[in-house]
Design a protein around this motif. Structure first.
Motif, PDB file in Angstrom:
ATOM      1  N   ALA A  21       3.543   3.251   7.423  1.00  0.00           N
ATOM      2  CA  ALA A  21       3.704   2.176   6.443  1.00  0.00           C
ATOM      3  C   ALA A  21       4.297   0.933   7.103  1.00  0.00           C
ATOM      4  O   ALA A  21       3.810  -0.186   6.891  1.00  0.00           O
ATOM      5  N   ILE A  22       5.346   1.126   7.917  1.00  0.00           N
ATOM      6  CA  ILE A  22       5.979  -0.025   8.563  1.00  0.00           C
ATOM      7  C   ILE A  22       5.022  -0.644   9.583  1.00  0.00           C
ATOM      8  O   ILE A  22       4.944  -1.882   9.724  1.00  0.00           O
ATOM      9  N   LEU A  36      13.067  -1.641   3.627  1.00  0.00           N
ATOM     10  CA  LEU A  36      12.683  -2.920   4.220  1.00  0.00           C
ATOM     11  C   LEU A  36      12.846  -4.044   3.218  1.00  0.00           C
ATOM     12  O   LEU A  36      13.297  -5.136   3.541  1.00  0.00           O
ATOM     13  N   GLN A  82       1.828  -0.725   9.387  1.00  0.00           N
ATOM     14  CA  GLN A  82       0.799  -1.456   8.659  1.00  0.00           C
ATOM     15  C   GLN A  82       1.311  -2.839   8.263  1.00  0.00           C
ATOM     16  O   GLN A  82       0.577  -3.825   8.333  1.00  0.00           O
ATOM     17  N   VAL A  83       2.598  -2.902   7.857  1.00  0.00           N
ATOM     18  CA  VAL A  83       3.170  -4.208   7.538  1.00  0.00           C
ATOM     19  C   VAL A  83       3.225  -5.074   8.789  1.00  0.00           C
ATOM     20  O   VAL A  83       2.973  -6.278   8.748  1.00  0.00           O
ATOM     21  N   ALA A 123       6.991   7.113   2.997  1.00  0.00           N
ATOM     22  CA  ALA A 123       6.476   5.748   3.091  1.00  0.00           C
ATOM     23  C   ALA A 123       7.184   4.826   2.099  1.00  0.00           C
ATOM     24  O   ALA A 123       7.645   3.733   2.461  1.00  0.00           O
ATOM     25  N   PRO A 150       0.812  -1.229   0.000  1.00  0.00           N
ATOM     26  CA  PRO A 150       0.000   0.000   0.000  1.00  0.00           C
ATOM     27  C   PRO A 150       0.838   1.269   0.000  1.00  0.00           C
ATOM     28  O   PRO A 150       0.394   2.297  -0.497  1.00  0.00           O
ATOM     29  N   ALA A 151       2.079   1.185   0.515  1.00  0.00           N
ATOM     30  CA  ALA A 151       2.927   2.380   0.511  1.00  0.00           C
ATOM     31  C   ALA A 151       3.255   2.797  -0.918  1.00  0.00           C
ATOM     32  O   ALA A 151       3.271   3.993  -1.239  1.00  0.00           O
ATOM     33  N   TRP A 194      11.576 -10.752   8.781  1.00  0.00           N
ATOM     34  CA  TRP A 194      11.099 -10.413   7.455  1.00  0.00           C
ATOM     35  C   TRP A 194      12.280 -10.476   6.506  1.00  0.00           C
ATOM     36  O   TRP A 194      13.271  -9.765   6.694  1.00  0.00           O
ATOM     37  N   PHE A 253      10.941   3.961   3.039  1.00  0.00           N
ATOM     38  CA  PHE A 253      11.193   2.988   4.098  1.00  0.00           C
ATOM     39  C   PHE A 253      10.697   1.605   3.730  1.00  0.00           C
ATOM     40  O   PHE A 253      11.270   0.604   4.175  1.00  0.00           O
ATOM     41  N   MET A 254       9.657   1.504   2.896  1.00  0.00           N
ATOM     42  CA  MET A 254       9.260   0.189   2.404  1.00  0.00           C
ATOM     43  C   MET A 254      10.343  -0.382   1.505  1.00  0.00           C
ATOM     44  O   MET A 254      10.634  -1.582   1.531  1.00  0.00           O
TER      45      MET A 254
END
Lengths: 192, 164
Positions: free
Chosen positions: B101-102, A139, B104-105, A132, A75-76, A149, A135-136
């Motif tokens: 965002a993090i 990750l 939500q994950v 957003a 979603p990000a 993860w 950082f996604m």
């Protein structure tokens, strides 16, 4: 050399109304910011990578699983595309207001305030989309060992590269939009 | 009339200061650990760079807000303050959305990437982070309202140039 609209004064000199030169700085910055945000939107929106991974070998035929990575799996990234789309539309709209609105807006002060407020709103929107997605992407690149993860960028390299490029383009657009906002606010302050 | 505007601006700044300070404190004190099948799950805010960024930005903006509130009597820097307020709003929205965002994950997981949600194991940590995020959203909203109000008032700059 006779100029139009010239008034003749008593001592023979001419009084010519001076037309202020159009302010090209903000327009050029807006064009570049528009290009940056549009490219960020497009590159992220068409980001897709399909990979076949061999899972096991039965006899002589390998079993492979097809995995796809699309941008809307997170979603990000969806929000990133939406925010950059809004920012591109805002830049386009502001350029139209600059070129065509100077003659229709009777109250110049109101036009400057609306431009400054809309610029500030879009800076906030674009910065949130960027944050957003950044950082996604971090990750996905590094993973998070504490939450167990796994990183995904070692399998989907092209996907990660494209996403990184889109994010960098969006940061350039954000920086330019911030400069434009500061210039708009300075223009607003100078008017008073 | 101008006194009302000055009071309103100060109240907005105080609310934003309260929101940013509480966001920082709640996020920093969030930690939880559980034991599941002999495995220890520990969750702390600095396990994720997004939460660390959130804490840093909220702390910076709190400090900036405090300095501006203490210096509010001087009227010569108000132009710089307007521009710095825009930069502060930018930082606040970016940090808030990154942490969101993090989180939500963490709450829903991501089936495509094979990421499992962690809120089932460390629910106290999740609640703490939710509280910090709510404070962060409130801070961003207050800063946004402050910016709108300041820009709207620039057309009538009476209350800014008037010496106290």
């Amino acid at each position: 050399m006779a100029r139009e609209n010239a008034q003749k004064l008593e001592d023979g000199t001419e009084l010519v109304p001076v037309r202020k030169p159009m302010d090209w700085t903000i327009v050029v910055l807006r064009v570049v910011a528009f290009l940056a945000t549009v490219s960020a939107t497009v590159v992220m929106a068409i980001n897709k990578e399909t990979k076949s991974i061999v899972v096991a070998t039965v006899g002589t035929t390998p079993l492979s699983v097809t995995l796809t990575a699309k941008f809307h799996h997170t979603p990000a990234n969806v929000y990133f595309v939406i925010a950059n789309g809004f920012a591109s539309f805002h830049n386009l709209f502001m350029m139209a207001v600059h070129f065509f609105g100077d003659h229709t807006f009777k109250d110049k002060g109101l036009q400057l305030v609306i431009v400054a407020i809309l610029d500030m709103t879009n800076v906030a929107l674009l910065s949130s989309g960027d944050g957003a997605a950044t950082f996604m992407a971090q990750l996905g690149k590094k993973g998070n060992s504490h939450a167990r993860w796994n990183k995904i960028c070692d399998k989907f390299e092209k996907f990660c590269d494209h996403a990184g490029g889109a994010i960098i383009a969006s940061y350039i657009g954000l920086l330019l939009l911030l400069v434009i906002t500061v210039l708009s606010i300075v223009k607003l302050l100078k008017r008073n | 009339m101008t006194e009302n505007r000055r009071i309103f601006t100060t109240v907005l700044r105080l609310l934003a200061l309260a929101a940013t300070v509480s966001a920082t404190i709640v996020m920093v004190t969030s930690h939880d650990s559980t034991n599941v099948l002999n495995l220890t799950f520990k969750a702390k805010y600095n396990h994720s760079p997004a939460f660390t960024y959130f804490v840093i930005v909220e702390a910076i903006v709190s400090g900036y807000n405090l300095i501006i509130l203490l210096l509010s009597s001087k009227g010569s820097l108000w132009r710089m303050v307007i521009i710095l307020d825009v930069v502060a709003a930018l930082l606040l929205t970016s940090s808030m959305s990154a942490a969101l965002a993090i989180a939500q994950v963490g709450k829903k997981g991501n089936t495509h990437a094979g990421w499992l949600p962690i809120c089932g194991q460390v629910s106290r940590f999740c609640k703490h982070v939710t509280g910090a995020l709510v404070a962060g959203i409130l801070a961003a909203m207050f800063y946004f309202m402050l910016n709108l109000f300041t820009l709207y008032n620039v057309l009538n700059p009476l209350f800014m140039v008037k010496p106290n």
